[in-house]
Each structure stands twice: as C-alpha cells, then as structure tokens.
Design a protein around this motif. Structure first.
Motif, PDB file in Angstrom:
ATOM      1  N   ASN A 124       0.822  -1.216   0.000  1.00 22.16           N
ATOM      2  CA  ASN A 124       0.000   0.000   0.000  1.00 22.16           C
ATOM      3  C   ASN A 124       0.858   1.268   0.000  1.00 22.16           C
ATOM      4  N   ASP A 125       1.888   1.268  -0.842  1.00 19.89           N
ATOM      5  CA  ASP A 125       2.781   2.415  -1.024  1.00 19.89           C
ATOM      6  C   ASP A 125       3.634   2.738   0.208  1.00 19.89           C
ATOM      7  N   VAL A 126       3.807   1.774   1.088  1.00 18.36           N
ATOM      8  CA  VAL A 126       4.599   1.984   2.295  1.00 18.36           C
ATOM      9  C   VAL A 126       5.494   0.767   2.537  1.00 18.36           C
ATOM     10  N   PHE A 127       6.738   1.010   2.920  1.00 17.65           N
ATOM     11  CA  PHE A 127       7.615  -0.087   3.316  1.00 17.65           C
ATOM     12  C   PHE A 127       7.302  -0.441   4.768  1.00 17.65           C
ATOM     13  N   VAL A 128       6.909  -1.704   5.002  1.00 20.89           N
ATOM     14  CA  VAL A 128       6.515  -2.132   6.337  1.00 20.89           C
ATOM     15  C   VAL A 128       7.230  -3.427   6.723  1.00 20.89           C
ATOM     16  N   GLU A 129       7.516  -3.549   8.004  1.00 22.84           N
ATOM     17  CA  GLU A 129       8.097  -4.788   8.523  1.00 22.84           C
ATOM     18  C   GLU A 129       6.995  -5.846   8.589  1.00 22.84           C
ATOM     19  N   ALA A 130       7.365  -7.095   8.424  1.00 24.04           N
ATOM     20  CA  ALA A 130       6.403  -8.191   8.513  1.00 24.04           C
ATOM     21  C   ALA A 130       5.749  -8.208   9.895  1.00 24.04           C
ATOM     22  N   GLU A 131       4.483  -8.596   9.934  1.00 28.26           N
ATOM     23  CA  GLU A 131       3.768  -8.661  11.214  1.00 28.26           C
ATOM     24  C   GLU A 131       4.474  -9.559  12.221  1.00 28.26           C
ATOM     25  N   SER A 132       5.089 -10.626  11.728  1.00 21.91           N
ATOM     26  CA  SER A 132       5.754 -11.581  12.619  1.00 21.91           C
ATOM     27  C   SER A 132       7.031 -11.020  13.220  1.00 21.91           C
ATOM     28  N   GLY A 133       7.591  -9.994  12.575  1.00 23.72           N
ATOM     29  CA  GLY A 133       8.867  -9.448  13.029  1.00 23.72           C
ATOM     30  C   GLY A 133      10.059 -10.319  12.637  1.00 23.72           C
ATOM     31  N   ARG A 134       9.798 -11.348  11.829  1.00 20.17           N
ATOM     32  CA  ARG A 134      10.872 -12.264  11.429  1.00 20.17           C
ATOM     33  C   ARG A 134      11.664 -11.703  10.248  1.00 20.17           C
ATOM     34  N   TRP A 135      12.939 -12.047  10.191  1.00 16.25           N
ATOM     35  CA  TRP A 135      13.853 -11.609   9.142  1.00 16.25           C
ATOM     36  C   TRP A 135      14.653 -12.805   8.650  1.00 16.25           C
ATOM     37  N   PHE A 136      15.147 -12.728   7.401  1.00 18.94           N
ATOM     38  CA  PHE A 136      16.081 -13.737   6.930  1.00 18.94           C
ATOM     39  C   PHE A 136      17.230 -13.046   6.211  1.00 18.94           C
ATOM     40  N   ASP A 137      18.346 -13.724   6.138  1.00 23.93           N
ATOM     41  CA  ASP A 137      19.542 -13.172   5.509  1.00 23.93           C
ATOM     42  C   ASP A 137      19.543 -13.427   4.010  1.00 23.93           C
ATOM     43  N   LYS A 138      19.877 -12.410   3.250  1.00 26.86           N
ATOM     44  CA  LYS A 138      20.113 -12.538   1.807  1.00 26.86           C
ATOM     45  C   LYS A 138      21.623 -12.656   1.643  1.00 26.86           C
ATOM     46  N   ARG A 139      22.052 -13.730   1.004  1.00 24.96           N
ATOM     47  CA  ARG A 139      23.484 -13.992   0.877  1.00 24.96           C
ATOM     48  C   ARG A 139      23.971 -13.783  -0.553  1.00 24.96           C
ATOM     49  N   SER A 140      25.202 -13.342  -0.656  1.00 22.09           N
ATOM     50  CA  SER A 140      25.843 -13.150  -1.949  1.00 22.09           C
ATOM     51  C   SER A 140      26.135 -14.499  -2.590  1.00 22.09           C
ATOM     52  N   PRO A 141      25.806 -14.660  -3.876  1.00 20.27           N
ATOM     53  CA  PRO A 141      26.136 -15.905  -4.557  1.00 20.27           C
ATOM     54  C   PRO A 141      27.645 -16.027  -4.821  1.00 20.27           C
ATOM     55  N   VAL A 142      28.359 -14.941  -4.679  1.00 19.26           N
ATOM     56  CA  VAL A 142      29.795 -14.941  -4.946  1.00 19.26           C
ATOM     57  C   VAL A 142      30.579 -15.551  -3.786  1.00 19.26           C
ATOM     58  N   ASP A 143      30.311 -15.038  -2.561  1.00 17.03           N
ATOM     59  CA  ASP A 143      31.116 -15.503  -1.423  1.00 17.03           C
ATOM     60  C   ASP A 143      30.283 -15.930  -0.208  1.00 17.03           C
ATOM     61  N   ASN A 144      28.959 -15.989  -0.383  1.00 14.04           N
ATOM     62  CA  ASN A 144      28.030 -16.411   0.672  1.00 14.04           C
ATOM     63  C   ASN A 144      27.977 -15.451   1.867  1.00 14.04           C
ATOM     64  N   SER A 145      28.511 -14.248   1.708  1.00 12.38           N
ATOM     65  CA  SER A 145      28.420 -13.266   2.789  1.00 12.38           C
ATOM     66  C   SER A 145      27.003 -12.698   2.832  1.00 12.38           C
ATOM     67  N   VAL A 146      26.573 -12.270   4.006  1.00 11.78           N
ATOM     68  CA  VAL A 146      25.244 -11.669   4.171  1.00 11.78           C
ATOM     69  C   VAL A 146      25.286 -10.257   3.598  1.00 11.78           C
ATOM     70  N   ILE A 147      24.400  -9.975   2.633  1.00  8.91           N
ATOM     71  CA  ILE A 147      24.389  -8.655   2.004  1.00  8.91           C
ATOM     72  C   ILE A 147      23.154  -7.833   2.376  1.00  8.91           C
ATOM     73  N   ALA A 148      22.139  -8.476   2.939  1.00  6.38           N
ATOM     74  CA  ALA A 148      20.937  -7.754   3.357  1.00  6.38           C
ATOM     75  C   ALA A 148      20.137  -8.611   4.323  1.00  6.38           C
ATOM     76  N   SER A 149      19.312  -7.945   5.096  1.00  9.06           N
ATOM     77  CA  SER A 149      18.374  -8.613   5.980  1.00  9.06           C
ATOM     78  C   SER A 149      16.977  -8.303   5.443  1.00  9.06           C
ATOM     79  N   ILE A 150      16.208  -9.350   5.152  1.00  9.49           N
ATOM     80  CA  ILE A 150      14.916  -9.208   4.485  1.00  9.49           C
ATOM     81  C   ILE A 150      13.776  -9.520   5.454  1.00  9.49           C
ATOM     82  N   SER A 151      12.788  -8.629   5.502  1.00  2.65           N
ATOM     83  CA  SER A 151      11.611  -8.848   6.333  1.00  2.65           C
ATOM     84  C   SER A 151      10.799  -9.997   5.734  1.00  2.65           C
TER      85      SER A 151
END
Length: 88
Positions: free
Chosen positions: A9-36
């Motif tokens: 709805n035109d707004v960036f919002v955190e998930a209701e659960s408050g849970r996050w997961f790591d987005k990893r680089s395919p190059v070196d498997n380092s964490v590049i972002a935390s995704i709601s």
C-alpha cells in the motif's frame, strides 16, 4: 547492512511476525541484506490492497493515461522498483 521491508500500500513495512532472513551473496556467501519475512497475514493484506486498486481508478488507467492498461503499468513499476532496490 541493508534492511529490506515489504512494500504494501505504497509503504515499506516490517512483517507482522517481526521475522527476518539473511540474503546472501552468490559470490562468497556473505550476508548482504536482511529481508523482512512476509507471512500469510502480510500477503493477505497486500493482495487485498492490490485487488482494491484494480477495481478502483488505478485499475482503469494505462501508463499513458488511456483506459485499461493498469496491469501492464503495475508490472513495469514492479520491475523498476526491483532494479532500484538492487542498486541501493
């Protein structure tokens, strides 16, 4: 580290659960972002907003202002938004 929320709805919002997961680089498997992590309630809310938009004025408009092209415009907007988010 970049944190990415859900766009509902035109707004960036955190998930209701408050849970996050790591987005990893395919190059070196380092964490590049935390995704709601969207759950059922988040998806249901996003779908309800999208359906309401399609049945309203937005759904009757084209990207060029003529009737009927809302779906095509939505796809273009989504792709543009994803490209911009990837560059941040």
């Amino acid at each position: 580290m970049q944190q990415v929320n859900n766009f509902i709805n035109d707004v960036f919002v955190e998930a209701e659960s408050g849970r996050w997961f790591d987005k990893r680089s395919p190059v070196d498997n380092s964490v590049i972002a935390s995704i709601s992590e969207a759950g059922r309630a988040d998806v249901d809310r996003a779908v309800a907003v999208a359906k309401a938009a399609l049945h309203g004025e937005w759904g009757r408009c084209r990207g060029d202002g003529s009737p009927g092209g809302g779906r095509r415009y939505a796809g273009q907007y989504s792709c543009q938004h994803e490209r911009e988010a990837a560059c941040r």
